[in-house]
Design a protein around this motif. Structure first.
Motif, mmCIF file in Angstrom:
data_model
loop_
_atom_site.group_PDB
_atom_site.id
_atom_site.type_symbol
_atom_site.label_atom_id
_atom_site.label_comp_id
_atom_site.label_asym_id
_atom_site.label_seq_id
_atom_site.Cartn_x
_atom_site.Cartn_y
_atom_site.Cartn_z
ATOM 1 N N ALA A 44 -3.224 5.424 12.748
ATOM 2 C CA ALA A 44 -2.192 5.507 13.805
ATOM 3 C C ALA A 44 -1.196 4.503 13.619
ATOM 4 C CB ALA A 44 -2.856 5.529 15.130
ATOM 5 N N LYS A 45 -1.457 3.274 13.567
ATOM 6 C CA LYS A 45 -0.548 2.100 13.276
ATOM 7 C C LYS A 45 0.307 2.202 12.083
ATOM 8 C CE LYS A 45 1.941 -1.544 14.448
ATOM 9 N NZ LYS A 45 2.658 -1.619 15.842
ATOM 10 N N LEU A 46 -0.214 2.796 11.136
ATOM 11 C CA LEU A 46 0.568 2.793 9.727
ATOM 12 C C LEU A 46 1.550 3.985 9.853
ATOM 13 C CD1 LEU A 46 -2.285 1.858 7.331
ATOM 14 C CD2 LEU A 46 -0.010 0.424 7.408
ATOM 15 N N LEU A 60 4.460 2.659 11.605
ATOM 16 C CA LEU A 60 5.359 1.859 10.827
ATOM 17 C C LEU A 60 6.246 2.547 10.008
ATOM 18 C CD1 LEU A 60 2.936 -1.205 10.030
ATOM 19 C CD2 LEU A 60 4.792 -1.156 11.585
ATOM 20 N N GLY A 61 6.030 3.746 9.447
ATOM 21 C CA GLY A 61 6.778 4.549 8.692
ATOM 22 C C GLY A 61 6.461 4.592 7.267
ATOM 23 N N PRO A 62 7.522 5.321 6.387
ATOM 24 C CA PRO A 62 7.019 5.434 4.945
ATOM 25 C C PRO A 62 7.492 4.301 4.133
ATOM 26 C CG PRO A 62 9.344 6.545 5.551
ATOM 27 C CD PRO A 62 8.694 6.048 6.800
ATOM 28 N N LYS A 63 7.973 3.186 4.438
ATOM 29 C CA LYS A 63 8.360 2.035 3.735
ATOM 30 C C LYS A 63 7.071 1.291 3.428
ATOM 31 C CE LYS A 63 11.120 0.347 6.827
ATOM 32 N NZ LYS A 63 12.112 -0.572 7.472
ATOM 33 N N TYR A 64 6.034 1.489 4.217
ATOM 34 C CA TYR A 64 4.776 0.885 4.060
ATOM 35 C C TYR A 64 3.854 1.803 2.982
ATOM 36 C CZ TYR A 64 6.761 -2.064 7.410
ATOM 37 O OH TYR A 64 7.724 -2.956 7.987
ATOM 38 N N PHE A 65 3.473 1.439 1.903
ATOM 39 C CA PHE A 65 2.582 1.987 0.825
ATOM 40 C C PHE A 65 1.066 1.514 1.283
ATOM 41 C CE2 PHE A 65 6.603 2.671 -0.821
ATOM 42 C CZ PHE A 65 6.427 3.864 -1.585
ATOM 43 N N VAL A 66 0.168 2.323 1.225
ATOM 44 C CA VAL A 66 -1.234 1.588 1.599
ATOM 45 C C VAL A 66 -2.174 2.078 0.384
ATOM 46 C CG1 VAL A 66 -3.016 1.559 3.130
ATOM 47 C CG2 VAL A 66 -0.868 1.863 3.974
ATOM 48 N N ARG A 102 2.338 6.853 0.318
ATOM 49 C CA ARG A 102 2.863 6.700 1.634
ATOM 50 C C ARG A 102 2.219 7.744 2.485
ATOM 51 N NH1 ARG A 102 9.299 7.648 -0.062
ATOM 52 N NH2 ARG A 102 9.662 5.412 -0.522
ATOM 53 N N GLY A 103 1.441 8.683 1.992
ATOM 54 C CA GLY A 103 0.896 9.908 2.638
ATOM 55 C C GLY A 103 -0.429 9.255 3.539
ATOM 56 N N ARG A 104 -0.153 9.446 4.961
ATOM 57 C CA ARG A 104 -1.144 8.937 5.770
ATOM 58 C C ARG A 104 -2.322 10.129 5.931
ATOM 59 N NH1 ARG A 104 1.344 5.024 4.764
ATOM 60 N NH2 ARG A 104 2.987 4.008 6.032
ATOM 61 N N ALA A 105 -2.188 11.191 5.296
ATOM 62 C CA ALA A 105 -3.336 12.141 5.479
ATOM 63 C C ALA A 105 -4.100 11.774 4.276
ATOM 64 C CB ALA A 105 -2.884 13.637 5.149
ATOM 65 N N LYS A 106 -3.906 11.295 3.095
ATOM 66 C CA LYS A 106 -4.513 10.782 2.128
ATOM 67 C C LYS A 106 -5.290 9.449 2.496
ATOM 68 C CE LYS A 106 -1.852 12.773 -1.801
ATOM 69 N NZ LYS A 106 -1.173 12.592 -3.086
ATOM 70 N N LEU A 107 -4.523 8.702 3.071
ATOM 71 C CA LEU A 107 -5.214 7.369 3.431
ATOM 72 C C LEU A 107 -6.208 7.791 4.677
ATOM 73 C CD1 LEU A 107 -5.318 4.410 4.231
ATOM 74 C CD2 LEU A 107 -3.533 4.556 5.796
ATOM 75 N N SER A 108 -6.325 8.665 5.466
ATOM 76 C CA SER A 108 -7.168 9.012 6.352
ATOM 77 C C SER A 108 -8.332 9.600 5.743
ATOM 78 C CB SER A 108 -6.612 9.871 7.465
ATOM 79 O OG SER A 108 -7.699 10.286 8.211
ATOM 80 N N GLN A 166 -2.032 -5.832 16.279
ATOM 81 C CA GLN A 166 -1.465 -6.983 16.209
ATOM 82 C C GLN A 166 -1.564 -7.518 14.577
ATOM 83 O OE1 GLN A 166 -4.080 -10.001 18.439
ATOM 84 N NE2 GLN A 166 -3.299 -11.713 17.426
ATOM 85 N N LEU A 167 -2.641 -7.261 13.976
ATOM 86 C CA LEU A 167 -2.678 -7.623 12.611
ATOM 87 C C LEU A 167 -1.559 -6.988 11.575
ATOM 88 C CD1 LEU A 167 -6.445 -8.155 11.757
ATOM 89 C CD2 LEU A 167 -4.435 -9.956 11.788
ATOM 90 N N LEU A 168 -1.405 -5.665 11.889
ATOM 91 C CA LEU A 168 -0.509 -5.135 11.396
ATOM 92 C C LEU A 168 0.879 -5.169 11.433
ATOM 93 C CD1 LEU A 168 -2.103 -1.461 10.735
ATOM 94 C CD2 LEU A 168 -1.849 -3.321 9.051
ATOM 95 N N ASP A 169 1.267 -5.587 12.950
ATOM 96 C CA ASP A 169 2.485 -5.966 13.264
ATOM 97 C C ASP A 169 2.914 -7.304 12.451
ATOM 98 O OD1 ASP A 169 3.113 -4.068 15.006
ATOM 99 O OD2 ASP A 169 2.476 -4.885 16.716
ATOM 100 N N GLU A 170 1.723 -8.296 12.340
ATOM 101 C CA GLU A 170 2.037 -9.349 11.824
ATOM 102 C C GLU A 170 2.517 -9.303 10.189
ATOM 103 O OE1 GLU A 170 -0.344 -13.616 11.136
ATOM 104 O OE2 GLU A 170 -0.619 -12.594 12.826
ATOM 105 N N ILE A 171 1.634 -8.398 9.549
ATOM 106 C CA ILE A 171 2.115 -8.064 8.267
ATOM 107 C C ILE A 171 3.340 -7.549 7.810
ATOM 108 C CG2 ILE A 171 0.950 -6.715 6.146
ATOM 109 C CD1 ILE A 171 -1.862 -7.353 7.486
ATOM 110 N N ALA A 172 3.552 -6.728 8.843
ATOM 111 C CA ALA A 172 4.883 -5.930 8.486
ATOM 112 C C ALA A 172 5.922 -6.668 8.833
ATOM 113 C CB ALA A 172 4.847 -4.458 9.692
ATOM 114 N N ALA A 173 5.796 -7.804 9.514
ATOM 115 C CA ALA A 173 7.071 -8.659 9.717
ATOM 116 C C ALA A 173 7.268 -9.680 8.724
ATOM 117 C CB ALA A 173 6.648 -9.405 10.956
ATOM 118 N N HIS A 174 6.651 -9.857 7.729
ATOM 119 C CA HIS A 174 7.001 -10.839 6.859
ATOM 120 C C HIS A 174 8.266 -10.706 5.983
ATOM 121 C CE1 HIS A 174 4.642 -9.166 3.506
ATOM 122 N NE2 HIS A 174 5.156 -10.050 2.749
#
Length: 294
Positions: A80-82, A85-91, A108-114, A253-261
């Motif tokens: 949900a959080k990722l 955050l949008g497509p700029k975040y690869f996981v 980028r695909g959240r379906a594949k991540l899930s 909280q953790l993902l917001d912090e990671i995304a902010a750097h």
């Protein structure tokens, strides 16, 4: 209680005598372009800045063996959080059980991540301490080879007694409260932690940890303090939850912090261990640490 964390800035030290790079995490606010950086007492010019507008690769390392309900909550919260955050975040996803295994290359695909997260069983033996150095090396190699921000998030729920290797020293005489073996039960854990910390001192990518089962016995206190030290050494953070109800807020909280750097690139020439200092004119960033140059 949710603790506010300032935005992370990763400083890239590009050695003039080597093609290697080095990054370290600092926290602060304000325009990164205005930072004043010194290394070993010498001024280092800021070369370039990668901000929250740039791409980020997040490596998720799953080390979940005991609590299916908490793992389900983590999976849902991460996706949900990722997604927000949008497509700029690869996981990418890795598994730590029985050696490090790549489950999903960064996408980028959240379906594949899930789908990848759902494919992992919650069983087996914890492996965090067995793979942490390898994961850190992979993250650092990614930083060195691409103009992206990189962070690692370990999701774990194991206890020290669950490891395949025995990190505990048994009490010789259980009936004797003065038995000295009681005082040294955590010695093997401490030695392993120190060994890992020594190898993480030159790490470039920040390592974050979410432990799903805060423990308070003496051996697990040593173990979980070690996890906190791993995060502090690399510029990340470790959070320990006590129940499933805490999971969604902590993940956000953790993902917001990671995304902010951001990543601040500086031209520098150094070798060995040096003092790094970063300041901003308005005083919102004031960071000192010892770094190991490439």
């Amino acid at each position: 209680m949710r603790v506010r964390r300032l935005a992370a800035l990763a400083v890239l030290l590009v050695s003039q005598s080597s093609s290697e790079v080095f990054k370290t995490a600092v926290w602060g606010e304000g325009p990164a372009q205005d930072l004043a950086v010194s290394l070993g007492g010498e001024i280092a010019a800021v070369h370039s800045v990668q901000t929250v507008e740039d791409h980020l690769i997040l490596l998720l390392v799953m080390d979940t063996v005991k609590f299916p309900d908490r793992v389900d909550a983590v999976r849902d919260a991460l996706v949900a959080k990722l997604t927000s955050l949008g497509p700029k975040y690869f996981v990418g996803v890795m598994s730590a059980q029985d050696g490090l295994r790549v489950v999903l290359d960064p996408v980028r695909g959240r379906a594949k991540l899930s789908e990848a997260l759902q494919s992992l069983d919650v069983r087996g033996l914890p492996g965090l301490m067995d793979v942490i150095e390898q994961v850190s090396e992979i993250a650092d190699q990614t930083l060195a080879s691409a103009e992206v921000r990189v962070a690692v998030l370990f999701i774990t729920d194991g206890e020290i007694e669950d490891y395949r290797g025995d990190y505990t020293i048994p009490v010789v005489n259980p009936s004797d409260s003065s038995d000295l073996s009681r005082r040294f039960r955590g010695q093997l854990i401490l030695e392993r932690i120190r060994s890992i910390v020594d190898r993480l001192e030159g790490a470039q990518a920040p390592l974050f940890f979410l432990h799903l089962a805060r423990q308070y016995d003496s051996l697990n206190e040593v173990y979980q303090n070690g996890i906190s030290e791993f995060s502090q050494t690399t510029g990340g953070r470790a959070v320990f939850v006590r129940g499933v109800q805490e999971v969604p807020a902590v993940v956000e909280q953790l993902l917001d912090e990671i995304a902010a750097h951001s990543v601040v690139s500086i031209d520098a020439s150094c070798e060995g261990i040096q003092k790094l200092e970063i300041r901003s004119p308005v005083g919102s960033v004031r960071h000192r640490e010892t770094v190991r140059c490439p």
